[in-house]
Write an enzyme that holds these catalytic residues in place. Sequence first.
Site, short mmCIF file in Angstrom:
data_model
loop_
_atom_site.label_atom_id
_atom_site.label_comp_id
_atom_site.label_asym_id
_atom_site.label_seq_id
_atom_site.Cartn_x
_atom_site.Cartn_y
_atom_site.Cartn_z
N HIS A 1 -9.53 1.47 5.03
CA HIS A 1 -8.23 1.57 5.68
C HIS A 1 -8.36 2.50 6.89
O HIS A 1 -9.10 3.48 6.84
CB HIS A 1 -7.19 2.10 4.69
CG HIS A 1 -5.81 2.03 5.23
ND1 HIS A 1 -5.32 2.96 6.11
CD2 HIS A 1 -4.81 1.12 5.05
CE1 HIS A 1 -4.08 2.63 6.45
NE2 HIS A 1 -3.75 1.51 5.81
N GLU B 1 -5.53 -4.80 10.44
CA GLU B 1 -4.44 -3.84 10.63
C GLU B 1 -4.65 -3.10 11.95
O GLU B 1 -5.41 -2.12 11.98
CB GLU B 1 -4.41 -2.83 9.48
CG GLU B 1 -4.14 -3.44 8.12
CD GLU B 1 -3.53 -2.43 7.17
OE1 GLU B 1 -2.42 -2.67 6.71
OE2 GLU B 1 -4.16 -1.40 6.89
N SER C 1 3.47 -2.22 10.21
CA SER C 1 4.93 -2.26 10.39
C SER C 1 5.56 -3.59 9.99
O SER C 1 6.50 -4.04 10.64
CB SER C 1 5.29 -1.90 11.84
OG SER C 1 4.94 -0.57 12.12
N GLY D 1 2.70 2.20 10.88
CA GLY D 1 3.67 3.30 10.79
C GLY D 1 4.38 3.60 12.10
O GLY D 1 5.02 4.64 12.23
N ASN E 1 0.88 -1.17 0.00
CA ASN E 1 0.00 0.00 0.00
C ASN E 1 0.92 1.22 0.00
O ASN E 1 1.52 1.54 1.02
CB ASN E 1 -0.89 -0.01 1.25
CG ASN E 1 -1.70 1.27 1.38
OD1 ASN E 1 -1.75 2.08 0.45
ND2 ASN E 1 -2.32 1.47 2.54
N LYS F 1 0.17 4.30 -0.22
CA LYS F 1 -0.42 5.51 0.36
C LYS F 1 -0.17 6.68 -0.61
O LYS F 1 -0.23 6.48 -1.82
CB LYS F 1 0.13 5.74 1.76
CG LYS F 1 -0.03 4.46 2.62
CD LYS F 1 0.21 4.62 4.06
CE LYS F 1 -0.04 3.27 4.75
NZ LYS F 1 0.07 3.31 6.18
N GLU G 1 -6.60 4.82 7.95
CA GLU G 1 -6.36 6.24 7.66
C GLU G 1 -7.61 6.89 7.06
O GLU G 1 -7.91 8.05 7.30
CB GLU G 1 -5.13 6.39 6.75
CG GLU G 1 -3.84 6.18 7.56
CD GLU G 1 -2.69 5.61 6.77
OE1 GLU G 1 -2.69 5.66 5.54
OE2 GLU G 1 -1.75 5.10 7.43
P1 13P Z 1 3.07 0.37 7.66
O1 13P Z 1 3.56 -0.93 7.07
O2 13P Z 1 3.84 1.56 7.19
O3 13P Z 1 2.95 0.27 9.15
O4 13P Z 1 1.57 0.60 7.11
C1 13P Z 1 0.67 -0.45 7.16
C2 13P Z 1 -0.53 -0.08 6.36
O5 13P Z 1 -1.24 0.85 6.69
C3 13P Z 1 -0.82 -0.88 5.16
O6 13P Z 1 -2.09 -0.63 4.67
#
Ligand code: 13P
Length: 254
Positions: free
Chosen positions: A95, A167, A213, A173, A10, A12, A97
Amino acid sequence: MPRDLYVIGNWKMYKTAREAAGYVEELEPKVQGCQAKIYLAVPYTSIASAARSAKNTPITIGAQNMNDAREGAFTGEIAALMLKEAGAEFVLLGHSERRKIFGESSEFVHKKTVRALQEGLQPIVCVGEDLEERESGRTEEVLKHQLEKSLSGIPAEDALKIILAYEPVWAIGTGKTATPKIAQEAHAFCRSCLADLFGKKVAGQISILYGGSVKPESAGPLAAQKDIDGVLVGGASLDPHTFAEIALNCEKPT
Ligand code: 13P
């Protein structure tokens, strides 16, 4: 029947169309022969160029979000049909976010899931608890609520087309990957919720991915867990070498 194994990047809000094409060309030879299916969720403007570079390769390109309407007066939104035409084959939905920063509810995620299925885009539905919810012992309650609201009423044959991603928000992150044991417990619980919604047989066929992560060294032990069918990778997917290492480390006994 063994479930499909996936490694999904992903990106982002990273990588332009030009960067996306170069990335796919670099990744492709590195992931030849790996067991997992390789998916990349890229920014809207990078879908067409990434899809062009991924043509005739085992890499599948998708989007990170979409609107639930077929079309309409929704300034700044994007429709499933537009994503498909650009070359997307799947879409991330719900997601954390999107849920936390843009206020998306599970009801909205449900509508989007229905639309994606209708238009032939494979939905990857994301759920997960935040730190406060975990620390107050509410993880299962939160997951159950998100799963019920996001997926109830979907016919079982359509549910088979969905991928679920667990997740935990506290792991995204932050560098704090869930241990394989913690992740397995949450995945087993998500699968039991899927069984309540769609029956045990269907629940046993739905792939559930872990995200938060994930790094090359944590990917293997996570993917080895009984109910973990691959990983959804944010930061570590931005570098094709690192992402390929993750993909190669994800294996299930055949
Ligand atoms: P990270 O791997 O940067 O923690 O992000 C995970 C994520 O949000 C994947 O959709």
